[in-house]
Design an enzyme around this catalytic site. Structure first.
Site, PDB file in Angstrom:
ATOM      1  N   LYS A 188       8.255  -3.745  -3.142  1.00 58.61           N
ATOM      2  CA  LYS A 188       9.068  -2.675  -3.747  1.00 58.61           C
ATOM      3  C   LYS A 188      10.281  -3.263  -4.461  1.00 58.61           C
ATOM      4  CE  LYS A 188      12.363  -0.311  -1.208  1.00 58.61           C
ATOM      5  NZ  LYS A 188      13.598  -0.341  -2.009  1.00 58.61           N
ATOM      6  N   ASN A 189      10.972  -4.180  -3.777  1.00 57.00           N
ATOM      7  CA  ASN A 189      12.236  -4.676  -4.329  1.00 57.00           C
ATOM      8  C   ASN A 189      12.043  -5.627  -5.502  1.00 57.00           C
ATOM      9  OD1 ASN A 189      13.503  -3.138  -2.453  1.00 57.00           O
ATOM     10  ND2 ASN A 189      14.200  -4.841  -1.164  1.00 57.00           N
ATOM     11  N   VAL A 237      25.177  -8.466   6.669  1.00 54.43           N
ATOM     12  CA  VAL A 237      24.995  -8.109   5.248  1.00 54.43           C
ATOM     13  C   VAL A 237      25.573  -6.717   4.960  1.00 54.43           C
ATOM     14  CG1 VAL A 237      23.323  -7.783   3.386  1.00 54.43           C
ATOM     15  CG2 VAL A 237      22.973  -9.593   5.067  1.00 54.43           C
ATOM     16  N   ASP A 260      16.702  -6.167   6.221  1.00 52.53           N
ATOM     17  CA  ASP A 260      15.704  -5.092   6.277  1.00 52.53           C
ATOM     18  C   ASP A 260      14.677  -5.291   7.403  1.00 52.53           C
ATOM     19  OD1 ASP A 260      17.054  -5.102   3.804  1.00 52.53           O
ATOM     20  OD2 ASP A 260      15.508  -3.900   2.871  1.00 52.53           O
ATOM     21  N   ARG A 315      21.359   1.819  -7.222  1.00 49.01           N
ATOM     22  CA  ARG A 315      20.770   0.484  -7.065  1.00 49.01           C
ATOM     23  C   ARG A 315      19.848   0.127  -8.226  1.00 49.01           C
ATOM     24  NH1 ARG A 315      22.012  -1.404  -2.057  1.00 49.01           N
ATOM     25  NH2 ARG A 315      22.763   0.242  -0.716  1.00 49.01           N
ATOM     26  N   CYS A 341      32.328   6.645  -7.935  1.00 54.21           N
ATOM     27  CA  CYS A 341      32.496   5.312  -7.366  1.00 54.21           C
ATOM     28  C   CYS A 341      33.252   4.493  -8.398  1.00 54.21           C
ATOM     29  CB  CYS A 341      31.130   4.702  -7.103  1.00 54.21           C
ATOM     30  SG  CYS A 341      31.221   3.063  -6.418  1.00 54.21           S
TER      31      CYS A 341
HETATM   32  C1  UD1 Z   1      18.867  -5.383  -2.048  1.00 54.41           C
HETATM   33  C2  UD1 Z   1      17.637  -4.748  -1.475  1.00 54.41           C
HETATM   34  C3  UD1 Z   1      17.832  -4.362  -0.023  1.00 54.41           C
HETATM   35  C4  UD1 Z   1      18.354  -5.526   0.787  1.00 54.41           C
HETATM   36  C5  UD1 Z   1      19.553  -6.150   0.107  1.00 54.41           C
HETATM   37  C6  UD1 Z   1      20.005  -7.415   0.802  1.00 54.41           C
HETATM   38  C7  UD1 Z   1      16.679  -3.646  -3.383  1.00 54.41           C
HETATM   39  C8  UD1 Z   1      16.322  -2.357  -4.038  1.00 54.41           C
HETATM   40  N1  UD1 Z   1      17.323  -3.549  -2.230  1.00 54.41           N
HETATM   41  O1  UD1 Z   1      19.885  -4.380  -2.087  1.00 54.41           O
HETATM   42  O2  UD1 Z   1      16.584  -3.940   0.494  1.00 54.41           O
HETATM   43  O3  UD1 Z   1      18.739  -5.076   2.057  1.00 54.41           O
HETATM   44  O4  UD1 Z   1      19.250  -6.488  -1.252  1.00 54.41           O
HETATM   45  O5  UD1 Z   1      18.953  -8.326   0.881  1.00 54.41           O
HETATM   46  O6  UD1 Z   1      16.346  -4.722  -3.849  1.00 54.41           O
HETATM   47  N2  UD1 Z   1      28.033  -5.482  -2.403  1.00 54.41           N
HETATM   48  C9  UD1 Z   1      29.314  -5.251  -2.824  1.00 54.41           C
HETATM   49  N3  UD1 Z   1      29.556  -5.104  -4.164  1.00 54.41           N
HETATM   50  C10 UD1 Z   1      28.564  -5.191  -5.090  1.00 54.41           C
HETATM   51  C11 UD1 Z   1      27.239  -5.434  -4.661  1.00 54.41           C
HETATM   52  C12 UD1 Z   1      27.006  -5.565  -3.298  1.00 54.41           C
HETATM   53  O7  UD1 Z   1      30.234  -5.196  -2.020  1.00 54.41           O
HETATM   54  O8  UD1 Z   1      28.846  -5.067  -6.294  1.00 54.41           O
HETATM   55  C13 UD1 Z   1      27.740  -5.640  -0.959  1.00 54.41           C
HETATM   56  C14 UD1 Z   1      26.838  -4.526  -0.414  1.00 54.41           C
HETATM   57  O9  UD1 Z   1      27.565  -3.383  -0.090  1.00 54.41           O
HETATM   58  C15 UD1 Z   1      26.227  -5.213   0.790  1.00 54.41           C
HETATM   59  C16 UD1 Z   1      26.064  -6.658   0.307  1.00 54.41           C
HETATM   60  O10 UD1 Z   1      26.978  -6.815  -0.773  1.00 54.41           O
HETATM   61  O11 UD1 Z   1      27.133  -5.197   1.867  1.00 54.41           O
HETATM   62  C17 UD1 Z   1      24.659  -7.010  -0.131  1.00 54.41           C
HETATM   63  O12 UD1 Z   1      24.258  -6.126  -1.138  1.00 54.41           O
HETATM   64  P1  UD1 Z   1      23.163  -6.515  -2.233  1.00 54.41           P
HETATM   65  O13 UD1 Z   1      22.644  -7.882  -1.962  1.00 54.41           O
HETATM   66  O14 UD1 Z   1      23.753  -6.242  -3.559  1.00 54.41           O
HETATM   67  O15 UD1 Z   1      22.033  -5.484  -1.921  1.00 54.41           O
HETATM   68  P2  UD1 Z   1      21.208  -4.612  -2.936  1.00 54.41           P
HETATM   69  O16 UD1 Z   1      20.879  -5.407  -4.156  1.00 54.41           O
HETATM   70  O17 UD1 Z   1      21.838  -3.302  -3.117  1.00 54.41           O
END
Ligand code: UD1
Length: 462
Positions: free
Chosen positions: A22-23, A335, A313, A94, A119
């Site tokens: 999915k991701n 995370v 996850d 996302r 946001c």
């Molecule tokens: C993706 C995955 C999700 C997985 C995650 C971490 C998808 C659709 N989802 O989510 O399943 O759990 O990676 O492996 O691919 N953060 C910030 N600011 C930002 C971006 C992120 O503070 O601009 C923080 C988030 O709140 C979180 C952490 O960084 O605490 C990790 O987020 P991120 O790696 O960006 O996750 P996603 O890409 O949203």
């Protein structure tokens, strides 16, 4: 309202195929918008999040043929019809937020991405995305609108390669930055980048598309901008979260399941933890067989982390599995700050789980000293009792299904649209393995299929 009725006691047996990730799939569809060339994706999972992303891409001009049975999507965006993401996609930022990176170099128009709840730029959770895209020359503003706010982005002065250091190896921010960098002038270097297999799959796809892109040592990704693109055929990696979910269900129900397509390379950390609890597995050429190999032992310490660490996850179903393992285990979530809410319901089912604000285990994480319950101690084994519960999000959803399969009583699970957005035919796959699970509509309520038409297509949270 559609619900799952789950009853435990039956060991899962047989073979199941891990679907495409999915991701990876959702991001690859967005990545295809970078050019006017045709991309053919194989191993596409038939899940809700792909459906929503397909709609999103069509909305802005992509022509898409999706052969669901064959798992193939052909996508081509000869011309952008629009760069405005309609509000109905705003429930999650996302995927829609990645439209900024994909479209910045392709249109002179403003790219408008509405977000629900407001946001403002600079605060989480997309601050890393916005800052990185600005470093490449994008102008991005958050504007309050009548109902909700939106990001307005453009790169009227062009995108220019830059050296960007992400504050945290965010998957989404890395992907967004890579996408914008592909059409930027010169070289972009992303330091402290995410190197999750799904990010690497996007890198492989982009190289086929025409990008000059390299994954260096030390979480560094280098992209040389280009405008010359090619048609692409790409086989999407298998879903390591789904594969691990079936692995845990096999072991938790004292069964034996061959997960076809489970990729050893992407599951190393998970397999180590399975070995530590005493679960059996055997790695074959085309997948991994998981089996119950005697009583499960706790006494584990797990710290979720970015890749190649233990994936966040995997955490929720693993906690469910640990309720059936002898001894105390410690899980430290590093995370996300708030990913243990689902344990409340497991506790109501009889699980012995305690939550802590401290960083339990080896190291302090970025949530140290803050007010977040981000560590737990799980003591097992404890019998799990039947309950009527509602799924709060995708991965917690599978944890509940697993709890149901390991319980001796009947469990009623609502909110099943969450799991359908991330798991392809979960019901059919579990039934084929002998799982006692059925879907039914709660008497007196409408079926989700009818209801879904009126629901906003919000992407699965996480
Ligand atoms: C993706 C995955 C999700 C997985 C995650 C971490 C998808 C659709 N989802 O989510 O399943 O759990 O990676 O492996 O691919 N953060 C910030 N600011 C930002 C971006 C992120 O503070 O601009 C923080 C988030 O709140 C979180 C952490 O960084 O605490 C990790 O987020 P991120 O790696 O960006 O996750 P996603 O890409 O949203």
């Amino acid at each position: 309202m559609d619900i799952f009725k789950v009853r435990g006691g039956a060991p899962l047996q047989g073979e199941v195929r891990a679907s495409g990730a999915k991701n990876a799939t959702t991001k690859l569809l967005v990545a295809s918008l970078l050019s006017d060339k045709k991309s053919v994706f194989h191993n596409v999972p038939d899940i809700g999040d792909v459906e929503v992303t397909v709609d999103l891409c069509k909305e802005i001009g992509a022509e898409i043929q999706w052969d669901r049975a064959a798992g193939i999507i052909e996508i081509q965006t000869k011309e952008l019809k629009s760069s405005y993401i309609p509000q109905r996609f705003s429930g999650s930022n996302r995927i829609p937020i990645l439209m900024i990176g994909a479209l910045l170099g392709r249109t002179e128009e403003d790219i408008i991405v509405p977000t629900s709840g407001g946001c403002p730029i600079g605060t989480r959770p997309v601050d890393f995305h916005i800052e990185a895209l600005r470093s490449l020359g994008a102008t991005i503003e958050y504007r309050n609108m009548k109902q909700e706010g939106a990001y307005f982005a453009h790169a009227h002065s062009g995108l220019q390669g830059a050296i960007i250091t992400l504050p945290f190896p965010s998957v989404g921010a890395t992907e967004n930055t890579i996408l914008a960098a592909v059409r930027a002038k010169g070289t972009t270097v992303i330091k402290n980048a995410a190197i999750e297999p799904e990010v690497v799959d996007m890198i492989l796809y982009l190289q086929k598309l025409g990008a000059n892109i390299a994954l260096d040592v030390d979480r560094t990704i280098r992209i040389q901008g280009t405008r010359k693109f090619f048609d692409v055929e790409h086989h999407i990696i298998s879903d390591r979260i789904e594969a691990a979910s079936f692995a845990m269900a096999a072991v938790g129900t004292k069964g034996r399941v061959f997960v076809k397509g489970a990729d050893h390379l992407h599951m190393i950390t998970f397999l180590n933890k399975m070995r530590e609890i005493g679960a059996g597995f055997s790695i074959k050429n085309n997948g991994i067989e998981f089996y119950y190999d005697g009583p499960l032992q706790g006494g584990l310490h797990i710290e979720t982390d970015v890749h190649p660490g233990f994936m966040t996850d995997w955490q929720q179903p693993f906690v469910a599995l640990l309720t059936q393992s002898a001894g105390s285990s410690v899980i430290h979530e590093t995370v996300y700050e708030n990913r243990f809410g689902y344990t409340m319901m497991l506790k109501e089912m009889g699980a012995d789980i305690e939550l802590f604000k401290q960083c339990l285990g080896g190291r302090e994480c970025r949530y140290a000293g803050q007010n977040f319950y981000h560590s737990v101690i799980v003591k097992g084994p404890t019998p799990l009792h039947g309950k009527s519960i509602s799924i709060p999000d995708l991965r917690a959803g599978f944890a509940y299904v697993l709890a149901g399969l390991m319980s001796q009583e009947e469990m009623i699970i609502s909110g099943i649209h969450f799991v359908k957005r991330g798991y392809e035919d979960l019901l059919g796959k579990l039934q084929n393995l002998g799982g006692q699970i059925e879907q039914t509509t709660l008497p007196g309520s409408a079926s989700d299929t009818k209801r879904d038409k009126n629901l906003q297509p919000i992407l699965a949270v996480i």
